[in-house]
Structure formats: C-alpha cells, structure tokens
Design a protein around this motif. Structure first.
Motif, PDB file in Angstrom:
ATOM      1  N   LYS A 187       3.010  15.882  -2.023  1.00  0.00           N
ATOM      2  CA  LYS A 187       2.354  17.061  -1.464  1.00  0.00           C
ATOM      3  C   LYS A 187       2.646  18.256  -2.359  1.00  0.00           C
ATOM      4  CE  LYS A 187       1.635  19.421   2.949  1.00  0.00           C
ATOM      5  NZ  LYS A 187       2.006  19.427   4.391  1.00  0.00           N
ATOM      6  N   LEU A 188       1.598  18.836  -2.891  1.00  0.00           N
ATOM      7  CA  LEU A 188       1.718  19.986  -3.780  1.00  0.00           C
ATOM      8  C   LEU A 188       1.586  21.270  -2.966  1.00  0.00           C
ATOM      9  CD1 LEU A 188       1.809  21.209  -6.682  1.00  0.00           C
ATOM     10  CD2 LEU A 188      -0.686  21.054  -6.685  1.00  0.00           C
ATOM     11  N   ILE A 189       2.669  22.033  -2.891  1.00  0.00           N
ATOM     12  CA  ILE A 189       2.660  23.307  -2.172  1.00  0.00           C
ATOM     13  C   ILE A 189       2.837  24.433  -3.180  1.00  0.00           C
ATOM     14  CG2 ILE A 189       3.770  24.732  -0.412  1.00  0.00           C
ATOM     15  CD1 ILE A 189       4.648  22.228   1.013  1.00  0.00           C
ATOM     16  N   THR A 190       1.893  25.356  -3.180  1.00  0.00           N
ATOM     17  CA  THR A 190       1.962  26.504  -4.087  1.00  0.00           C
ATOM     18  C   THR A 190       2.067  27.794  -3.290  1.00  0.00           C
ATOM     19  OG1 THR A 190      -0.461  26.732  -4.153  1.00  0.00           O
ATOM     20  CG2 THR A 190       0.565  25.336  -5.838  1.00  0.00           C
ATOM     21  N   ILE A 191       2.646  28.803  -3.918  1.00  0.00           N
ATOM     22  CA  ILE A 191       2.743  30.142  -3.310  1.00  0.00           C
ATOM     23  C   ILE A 191       2.001  31.140  -4.183  1.00  0.00           C
ATOM     24  CG2 ILE A 191       4.257  32.002  -2.538  1.00  0.00           C
ATOM     25  CD1 ILE A 191       6.539  30.010  -2.368  1.00  0.00           C
ATOM     26  N   TRP A 192       1.082  31.845  -3.547  1.00  0.00           N
ATOM     27  CA  TRP A 192       0.424  32.976  -4.215  1.00  0.00           C
ATOM     28  C   TRP A 192       0.571  34.204  -3.330  1.00  0.00           C
ATOM     29  CZ3 TRP A 192      -2.212  33.134  -8.963  1.00  0.00           C
ATOM     30  CH2 TRP A 192      -2.313  31.898  -9.624  1.00  0.00           C
ATOM     31  N   HIS A 193       0.523  35.362  -3.949  1.00  0.00           N
ATOM     32  CA  HIS A 193       0.552  36.634  -3.227  1.00  0.00           C
ATOM     33  C   HIS A 193      -0.835  37.267  -3.307  1.00  0.00           C
ATOM     34  CE1 HIS A 193       4.811  35.927  -4.120  1.00  0.00           C
ATOM     35  NE2 HIS A 193       5.093  36.744  -3.117  1.00  0.00           N
ATOM     36  N   ASN A 194      -1.243  37.916  -2.246  1.00  0.00           N
ATOM     37  CA  ASN A 194      -2.554  38.567  -2.247  1.00  0.00           C
ATOM     38  C   ASN A 194      -2.664  39.585  -3.376  1.00  0.00           C
ATOM     39  OD1 ASN A 194      -0.555  39.895  -0.438  1.00  0.00           O
ATOM     40  ND2 ASN A 194      -2.111  41.502  -0.315  1.00  0.00           N
ATOM     41  N   SER A 195      -1.539  40.160  -3.792  1.00  0.00           N
ATOM     42  CA  SER A 195      -1.556  41.156  -4.866  1.00  0.00           C
ATOM     43  C   SER A 195      -2.050  40.564  -6.185  1.00  0.00           C
ATOM     44  CB  SER A 195      -0.143  41.729  -5.066  1.00  0.00           C
ATOM     45  OG  SER A 195       0.814  40.695  -5.238  1.00  0.00           O
ATOM     46  N   PHE A 196      -1.797  39.266  -6.418  1.00  0.00           N
ATOM     47  CA  PHE A 196      -2.247  38.599  -7.637  1.00  0.00           C
ATOM     48  C   PHE A 196      -3.729  38.229  -7.574  1.00  0.00           C
ATOM     49  CE2 PHE A 196       2.205  38.225  -8.350  1.00  0.00           C
ATOM     50  CZ  PHE A 196       2.416  37.883  -9.677  1.00  0.00           C
ATOM     51  N   GLU A 199       0.824  -1.205   0.000  1.00  0.00           N
ATOM     52  CA  GLU A 199       0.000   0.000   0.000  1.00  0.00           C
ATOM     53  C   GLU A 199       0.863   1.263   0.000  1.00  0.00           C
ATOM     54  OE1 GLU A 199      -3.218   0.044  -0.352  1.00  0.00           O
ATOM     55  OE2 GLU A 199      -3.260  -2.152  -0.397  1.00  0.00           O
ATOM     56  N   PRO A 200       0.495   2.270  -0.781  1.00  0.00           N
ATOM     57  CA  PRO A 200       1.227   3.537  -0.750  1.00  0.00           C
ATOM     58  C   PRO A 200       1.240   4.101   0.670  1.00  0.00           C
ATOM     59  CG  PRO A 200      -0.291   3.491  -2.596  1.00  0.00           C
ATOM     60  CD  PRO A 200      -0.608   2.287  -1.750  1.00  0.00           C
ATOM     61  N   SER A 201       2.368   4.582   1.088  1.00  0.00           N
ATOM     62  CA  SER A 201       2.489   5.089   2.461  1.00  0.00           C
ATOM     63  C   SER A 201       1.954   6.505   2.595  1.00  0.00           C
ATOM     64  CB  SER A 201       3.954   5.046   2.897  1.00  0.00           C
ATOM     65  OG  SER A 201       4.789   5.633   1.914  1.00  0.00           O
ATOM     66  N   ASN A 202       1.748   7.167   1.463  1.00  0.00           N
ATOM     67  CA  ASN A 202       1.260   8.538   1.486  1.00  0.00           C
ATOM     68  C   ASN A 202       0.110   8.698   0.508  1.00  0.00           C
ATOM     69  OD1 ASN A 202       3.599   9.646   3.105  1.00  0.00           O
ATOM     70  ND2 ASN A 202       4.710   8.851   1.339  1.00  0.00           N
ATOM     71  N   SER A 203      -0.652   9.755   0.671  1.00  0.00           N
ATOM     72  CA  SER A 203      -1.708  10.091  -0.278  1.00  0.00           C
ATOM     73  C   SER A 203      -1.490  11.527  -0.729  1.00  0.00           C
ATOM     74  CB  SER A 203      -3.097   9.940   0.353  1.00  0.00           C
ATOM     75  OG  SER A 203      -3.211  10.755   1.513  1.00  0.00           O
ATOM     76  N   PHE A 204      -1.943  11.842  -1.919  1.00  0.00           N
ATOM     77  CA  PHE A 204      -1.757  13.191  -2.449  1.00  0.00           C
ATOM     78  C   PHE A 204      -2.426  14.226  -1.546  1.00  0.00           C
ATOM     79  CE2 PHE A 204      -3.694  16.745  -4.734  1.00  0.00           C
ATOM     80  CZ  PHE A 204      -2.551  17.356  -5.243  1.00  0.00           C
ATOM     81  N   SER A 205      -1.772  15.359  -1.384  1.00  0.00           N
ATOM     82  CA  SER A 205      -2.363  16.467  -0.635  1.00  0.00           C
ATOM     83  C   SER A 205      -1.958  17.792  -1.280  1.00  0.00           C
ATOM     84  CB  SER A 205      -1.933  16.441   0.828  1.00  0.00           C
ATOM     85  OG  SER A 205      -0.528  16.581   0.946  1.00  0.00           O
ATOM     86  N   PHE A 206      -2.786  18.785  -1.083  1.00  0.00           N
ATOM     87  CA  PHE A 206      -2.556  20.114  -1.633  1.00  0.00           C
ATOM     88  C   PHE A 206      -2.519  21.119  -0.501  1.00  0.00           C
ATOM     89  CE2 PHE A 206      -4.875  24.018  -3.294  1.00  0.00           C
ATOM     90  CZ  PHE A 206      -3.730  24.610  -3.813  1.00  0.00           C
ATOM     91  N   LEU A 207      -1.444  21.885  -0.432  1.00  0.00           N
ATOM     92  CA  LEU A 207      -1.324  22.921   0.595  1.00  0.00           C
ATOM     93  C   LEU A 207      -1.130  24.287  -0.073  1.00  0.00           C
ATOM     94  CD1 LEU A 207      -1.055  23.814   3.562  1.00  0.00           C
ATOM     95  CD2 LEU A 207       1.419  23.434   3.336  1.00  0.00           C
ATOM     96  N   PRO A 208      -2.164  25.124  -0.054  1.00  0.00           N
ATOM     97  CA  PRO A 208      -1.991  26.481  -0.576  1.00  0.00           C
ATOM     98  C   PRO A 208      -1.311  27.354   0.476  1.00  0.00           C
ATOM     99  CG  PRO A 208      -4.265  26.161   0.147  1.00  0.00           C
ATOM    100  CD  PRO A 208      -3.538  24.866   0.401  1.00  0.00           C
TER     101      PRO A 208
END
Length: 436
Positions: A405-414, A164-173
């Motif tokens: 784990k997908l980590i993205t960076i956004w700025h409030n200005s965008f 079994e995969p030890s991890n599962s996909f996750s998204f962190l904004p």
C-alpha cells in the motif's frame, strides 16, 4: 483442522504471539501456534514451521530463533546485516531459512531501535540517521514485504493455499492541511500586519497580489480543493484529509482559526465526500490534554467520530505519543514515516498493529506507514519537481512489486498556485496519471 500452518516453539511469548498474529493478517491465513512438541509432530498440517533450537521433523520449515522474541526487556541488540538473495537481512541463524525472519520483522515494525538511546534531530524527533535501514542502505525498500513474499514461496511448497498473493497493490493519497489558505480567512489583525510589512519592505507586487486575493479577484495560493476534487473523481481516489485544529497559535501551530466560519465550512464540505482525520498540534505533544480537545473540536465540525490521526511535523515519541492516541480514542495512526527523508521508516508497505515494547504487549492502534512527503523532497532532500517525480515512481515500483500500500503525503500549499511551489501540482498530477 481449520488452520493453514502450524508453528511450534518451545516457549510462547507475547512477542512471538504478536508476530504470528501479524503473519496471519498479512497472508490472510490461520497460523496455529503451539508449544506442545508431541502435538506438533503428530499434526496432519502440511505446513509445519519449527521455531526452536532443534530440528524436529523432516518435512518442516526450521527457523533457528534469535533470543529477541523470548525476551521482555529492551536493551541494545547486535544487528549485523548481510546479503541473502540480493537483499539485506540480519539475525543470521541456521535452519531452512538463512535468518530469523520473525525476530527481524519484529525488530523493524516494533521500532525497537527507537526505544534505545539515540540522537535527536533539530525538532527533537528520532533522527533517521540512527536507523539500521538508513545505515545499511535499504530505507528506500519495504524489505519486510520483500522477505514475506520470498517466504511465501517456502510456504507454498508445503501448502497450495499460499499460491495466490494475499494482497493487491493500492494507493492512498493523504493531505495535511496545516494552513487552509495562504492569505484568506486569517483575520483582520494578521492580514493588516502582513500588508504593512510588505509596504515597509517595498514588496509592491506581493502587496498587490495579496490585496487581489483578499478582494476575491484571484484565487488564494493555497486553495487547491476544487482541483483535488477533480483529480480524485477522474482517477477514483478516496483520500484522507488531516486537519490541524490547534486552538492556540504557536511557533509550529499557525493554522487558520478553528472558529473561522469559512474554515469550518471547508472541513464540513470535505467531510461529505472524504475521510477526515486529526492532525494533532505540536503543542499537544507537550500537553496531551489538548489532543482530546482538538479531537472533540474536529468531531463537532464534521458531526462524525474521528478515529484517525497523523502527528503535525511527524512529531512522536514511542511509546508515549501512541499511548496518548489510544487514550484519546484514536484507532488508526498515519505518522509512521520520517519528517526528514522519504522512505520506509518501519521497512514495510503494509499496515500493522502497534506493539508497545515497554508494556510488552500488542495494542489496538493500527499503523498505516507512509513513504513519501512533499516537504521532505522539497525542504530536506532539496529535490526539484522532476527529481521528485522520479523518486515517487521508484517508491511506487518498490511498493507495487510486493503488492503493498503506497501512502503519500501532500500539503495543499504545494498543490495550489503559489510561486514558491511552481511545478509541484503538475508533478503530482503526472504521477497519479502514470500509475492509473
């Protein structure tokens, strides 16, 4: 026996121990490391990994080691890439496996190449063009995860635990709040100077727009907080907000005054729902004492400990910056990525503990690598919103395929209503909707 795999090595070094601990964490399994050859041969463990220069048992996984994990010095290492199972790999060896998986992972996640003499970019940072991932064309892939998932199949042949995969996909904004508002709460002097400049240069529409914002007749261009609240609630997201709280303005530190009441109220409000982290100022890179002061200032606002940070402008030097973070009580860093191009700086889409190469020891600083930042797409790669959406979806697929784990960076200005960034809020909304 309470372990899932036994690893034999003729010598146990700090670097090898670190990688074995990393494997244990990644697979959520127990890997026992031993230098006792007799004990290894007699072990009843079905999954035996021989990390030495000689074959020892018929039923083992044999990885002929590269010298890297048995060294303690830092020096140029010859890295020749080649194709294996449609993926780029290096440190070719003989054995069950075509390359030294352990040494290759260590080279990438320790950021070994960043300790060697290298070219700096225009901001004095490690230039991504130096990296093997960029030169060999795999910057856009989390190759460490890909290798590890491939290796899982080898482990599975020996022990069903690895099925079994030890991890599962996750998204962190995550969000970097460099400038909380475009016009509001900048103080009388800054706003008056800006308005006068608009008048003198005949920019009447901009003058009128700014005045309307200051009179609360229309929303500030960078005010995206309520919209983000709604987005997070709709999709069940738990983001991290990184606030720049530089106490003195400078060329790269132009945040709203940390003593401004509205700013403090905004930070306190968001801390009631989300994790708040520090965005250490550019100046703190030259004067580490400021890091402690900024952390204390942010903690005073939210009335909670701050244990996470991401460097402003992604400005960091190894090992000094990470040592300063540890000394300040930071336990989690989110800076591992480039400020010039999107992709996987450490070639991984999973967290890991930082290894201090100069001290030759593992540390307690946990690294959370990101692979996308809006400013890279806009300023550096010069992508339009739709091209950025395509890049985001490709990065998402690469991470999802390895349960990373997908980590993205956004700025409030965008994400507000600034004309300069028209269409970017819609792209972010479309991306989040498409992956849920």
């Amino acid at each position: 026996m309470n372990y899932h795999a036994v690893i034999y090595s003729h010598s146990i070094s700090p670097r090898l121990s670190y990688i074995v601990d990393f494997l244990s964490g990644y697979y959520k399994a127990v890997f026992r490391l031993t230098s006792d050859e007799d004990s290894y041969r007699k072990s009843e463990c079905s999954c035996k990994i021989n990390y030495s220069y000689h074959h020892l048992a018929d039923d083992e996984i044999w990885i002929h080691p590269h010298a890297l994990l048995f060294e303690s010095s830092i020096h140029p290492v010859k890295v020749d890439c080649f194709e294996y199972k449609s993926q780029k790999i290096f440190f070719k060896t003989e054995g069950t496996w075509a390359f030294d998986l352990f040494a290759a992972i260590f080279y990438l996640i320790s950021r070994y190449e960043e300790y060697l003499p290298h070219k700096k970019d225009s901001y004095g940072r490690y230039d991504h063009t130096n990296s093997i991932a960029f030169r060999e064309g795999f910057l856009h892939l989390p190759v460490v995860n890909i290798w590890l998932e491939d290796f899982r199949n080898i482990l599975l042949e020996k022990n069903g635990y690895f099925k079994e995969p030890s991890n599962s996909f996750s998204f962190l904004p995550t969000y970097d709040i460099d400038m909380a508002w475009s016009f509001k709460n900048k103080g009388f002097e800054r706003n008056t100077g800006a308005l006068l400049m608009l008048l003198l240069t005949g920019k009447w529409r901009s003058f009128s727009h700014r005045v309307k914002v200051l009179k609360n007749k229309i929303q500030d261009p960078y005010d995206a907080y309520e919209w983000l609240d709604e987005l997070h609630e709709n999709y069940g997201l738990s983001p991290v907000y990184f606030f720049l709280v530089a106490t003195h303005r400078g060329k790269y530190d132009k945040n709203i005054s940390v003593r401004n009441k509205a700013f403090r109220e905004l930070v306190h409000y968001l801390s009631g729902t989300y994790k708040i982290a520090l965005h250490p100022s550019w100046a703190s890179g030259d004067h580490p004492v400021l890091l402690q002061k900024e952390k204390a200032f942010l903690e005073n606002i939210i009335r909670k400990p701050v244990d996470a940070s991401r460097q402003h402008y992604i400005r960091f030097d190894l090992p000094d910056t990470y040592r300063h973070l540890l000394n300040a009580g930071i336990k989690n860093d989110y800076s591992m990525g480039y400020g010039t191009i999107n992709g996987f700086r450490s070639s991984i889409a999973s967290g890991f503990y930082w290894y201090d190469l100069k001290q030759d020891e593992a540390t307690s600083l946990y690294i959370h690598p990101f692979c996308f930042m809006d400013a890279n797409a806009y300023y550096e790669q010069q992508l339009n919103p739709q091209q950025t959406l395509q890049e985001l979806l490709e990065l998402y697929k690469a991470v999802k395929d390895v349960n990373g784990k997908l980590i993205t960076i956004w700025h409030n200005s965008f994400l507000g209503n600034s004309k300069e960034f028209q269409g970017w809020k819609e792209v972010y909304n479309e991306f989040v909707a498409s992956i849920h």
